[in-house]
Motif scaffolding. Sequence first.
Motif, PDB file in Angstrom:
ATOM      1  N   ASN A 117     -25.926 -60.947  11.986  1.00 40.64           N
ATOM      2  CA  ASN A 117     -25.886 -60.726  10.534  1.00 40.64           C
ATOM      3  C   ASN A 117     -27.015 -59.805  10.080  1.00 40.64           C
ATOM      4  N   HIS A 118     -28.182 -59.989  10.670  1.00 40.33           N
ATOM      5  CA  HIS A 118     -29.316 -59.139  10.297  1.00 40.33           C
ATOM      6  C   HIS A 118     -29.067 -57.678  10.670  1.00 40.33           C
ATOM      7  N   ARG A 120     -26.145 -56.238  11.032  1.00 37.85           N
ATOM      8  CA  ARG A 120     -25.116 -55.703  10.131  1.00 37.85           C
ATOM      9  C   ARG A 120     -25.725 -55.326   8.764  1.00 37.85           C
ATOM     10  N   GLU A 121     -26.642 -56.134   8.279  1.00 33.68           N
ATOM     11  CA  GLU A 121     -27.303 -55.825   7.009  1.00 33.68           C
ATOM     12  C   GLU A 121     -28.136 -54.540   7.114  1.00 33.68           C
ATOM     13  N   VAL A 123     -27.559 -52.015   9.170  1.00 35.29           N
ATOM     14  CA  VAL A 123     -26.614 -50.890   9.221  1.00 35.29           C
ATOM     15  C   VAL A 123     -26.108 -50.556   7.816  1.00 35.29           C
ATOM     16  N   LYS A 124     -25.813 -51.578   7.039  1.00 35.08           N
ATOM     17  CA  LYS A 124     -25.335 -51.356   5.676  1.00 35.08           C
ATOM     18  C   LYS A 124     -26.398 -50.659   4.828  1.00 35.08           C
ATOM     19  N   ARG A 125     -27.661 -51.076   4.957  1.00 33.71           N
ATOM     20  CA  ARG A 125     -28.728 -50.436   4.188  1.00 33.71           C
ATOM     21  C   ARG A 125     -28.923 -48.983   4.593  1.00 33.71           C
ATOM     22  N   ARG A 127     -26.643 -46.997   5.776  1.00 35.08           N
ATOM     23  CA  ARG A 127     -25.540 -46.216   5.203  1.00 35.08           C
ATOM     24  C   ARG A 127     -25.756 -45.968   3.708  1.00 35.08           C
ATOM     25  N   ASP A 128     -26.209 -46.988   2.980  1.00 32.41           N
ATOM     26  CA  ASP A 128     -26.483 -46.796   1.553  1.00 32.41           C
ATOM     27  C   ASP A 128     -27.600 -45.779   1.334  1.00 32.41           C
ATOM     28  N   ARG A 129     -28.623 -45.845   2.194  1.00 36.99           N
ATOM     29  CA  ARG A 129     -29.714 -44.877   2.057  1.00 36.99           C
ATOM     30  C   ARG A 129     -29.222 -43.457   2.335  1.00 36.99           C
ATOM     31  N   GLU A 131     -26.226 -42.297   1.750  1.00 37.14           N
ATOM     32  CA  GLU A 131     -25.505 -41.866   0.556  1.00 37.14           C
ATOM     33  C   GLU A 131     -26.473 -41.500  -0.573  1.00 37.14           C
TER      34      GLU A 131
END
Length: 741
Positions: A117-118, A120-121, A123-125, A127-129, A131
Amino acid sequence: MISTLKTLFWPRNAAAAAQSPGPPAPASALTPAPDPPAKEEKSDEKKDEVRKYEKKEEEKSAEPAPAPAVAPTPAQELPKPEAKPADPANHGAETAKGEDSASPPPQPIVINQYTDNHLREIVKRLRDRAELYKDKIIDPYASSPERSPPVTPVYRKQDWIRKQEEQRIKREEAEQKKKEEDAKKAAAKKEKEEKERKEKEEKLKAEKVKAEKEAAEAMCPKINCTCIDILLQPLEDKMDTYLGTTIDPFTDRRYIKWLSVVTVAFNYNIWFATARLCFPYHTPLTIPVWIFLDVLADVVNIVDITIFQPRLQFVKAGDIIKDRVLAKQKYRESTRFQADLISIIPFDLLCFHFGFNSVFRINRFIRYQSFFEFSDRLESVMAKAYIWRVGRTTGYLLFCLHINSCLYYIASEYEGLGSTKWTYDGKGNAYLRCYYFATRTLITIGGLPEPQTLFEIIFQLVNFFTGVFVFSSLIGQMRDVIGAATAGQTYFRASMDACVAYMNTYTIPKLVQNRVRTWYNYTWDSQGMLDESELLDKMPLVMRTAIAVDINLATFQKIDLFKGCDNQMLVDMLLRLKSIVYLPGDFVCKKGDIGREMYVIKAGEVQVIGGPDNKIVFVTLKAGCVFGEISLLQSAKDGGNRRTANVAAHGFANLFVLDKKDLNDILVHYPESQKVLAKKGRKLMKAKGKAAVQDDGEKKKGLALFGTKPPTPKMLRAFGGFGKGGLLEKLRAHHAAEKQN
């Protein structure tokens, strides 16, 4: 039956029984057999140790061969045994094996759910950065919402304890130092207060001694008006409703009007008292009139001393004092109050003993300060103050002639009226004839009768010297007044003459010279000056700001581009505006020019024109409109700062101009407003781009009527074979294939 039950309840045992027969596998492919059911009670750790030990033994005994296979998991298939007669147990094992092979693909292996879970979080951050930084590349004014994480140092236990001890020692030292500093400050403050108290006491003592010394040496003792104040208290309270508790002597027009009345009373005293003193104007018929006018003038002076002068505001240590008690105290302590009291002493009562004579009104002349105060206040409020200056100088000259005429009549009376040709003969109006003689004497016109006696000669010589001095002084003052009044006109003429001389030197065409003259004349007539900035630069910043805000702030706040910006930024922009006058037909800007300015119409009109000969008027902009503001925010890249239309003056137009460099200098101090302007500028440019694309589309639609032939319809292409892949094309392809065969 028993084998079936075993298969159902002990599947691992059944699978092992089904896989046990067969030849032994080579050494390189040997794998440990599964443990019997009795050994399944071992822990997972022991199984791993056994597998590792067996794996090491196999590697030692193996010959050079392919790498040994890893021990399979329970789900991995084992080598197929040789065919054997059908057996119920084997049949059950085969059935289980078939079911395993048909199961769905396994899910991703998750060793630790928290770690997964950590990750995945993270990776999500990331990707947001990514963008966010893409948006930041597009918009350079966008800011990242993230904050830099603080660095957490890692210490060993001994280091951590030592660090905590050092911090504790530092805190104790800081607290001790702070206490010492506070004690020093308190002692210094106490010492300072004690010193100030002693200085104050000494100052009060010195002031008291000084006041006593001044009171002892003063010619006029300090006057206490307690009784008069008590009597006038109801009147003063009633006047508060009309005049207010205090009066501003510089801006209150009521006070200036009252000063004009006081000035009339002063001029009555100095003109008529001297004339009545010298000429025989005290007759039984005129004495009552003179008494009435004298009393009226004295009432005006008394009202001024008791009502108006104690209410005047004053400045003390930079503060405007508006308290009536303090204002009255200030006036009572001034020398002007003492002079005013002397001026209203009723010496006229002596007329009952010595007879009616205007000599007892000489003390009224002491109120000359009221006349000069009125002169100063009137100049400050008049639009053309030089008119009053000329009139005042003329009054000085006339009063000098008046005094000379009075002296001439006294001299003639001393010599004897009509005793000589030089003296006044007593015929006609005595004042006019003496005034005529004084005018010819002081102005040195000549043609005067020759003095006969020594007294007449001395009197005439003094008259001549005084006349030359006084008349020359007054003429020089008059010249200065007129020169100051026409200084602007003189500067305008000098500038215009210099410009005309320059154009004549370089043989500039007459048409251009006439336009230059027209510009000079219109600018002077409309503004009264050639450059307003020269006048405003002499004022303090506060005054310039107030004038600029009153003239243009409301116009700037209506501009869509500047809505949402800081008001102080708008005020700074107003201070950078420059006034420019355009003649009829002058182009303010042309299409394709580089835009470096924004324009605000102060007076007149401008037109947005176009067409082959610039005869088509698209829109007319009047006073208060703004244009050219978008070019200030665009760069030269891709022509973003180019003018998109022709703008010409319709008649005389006075415009305020804001330069792009000045705007950039202002925006350095207002980053938030800079972001707002940048975003609005991009939106306006996008809207302008869409409008241009829409115009191109409309043009294409209009030309489509006369363009190329439209394509063949789909139905006709399908049956006629005219399109790509149609029937005709297929036949041609088939014919070509037959020829090849």
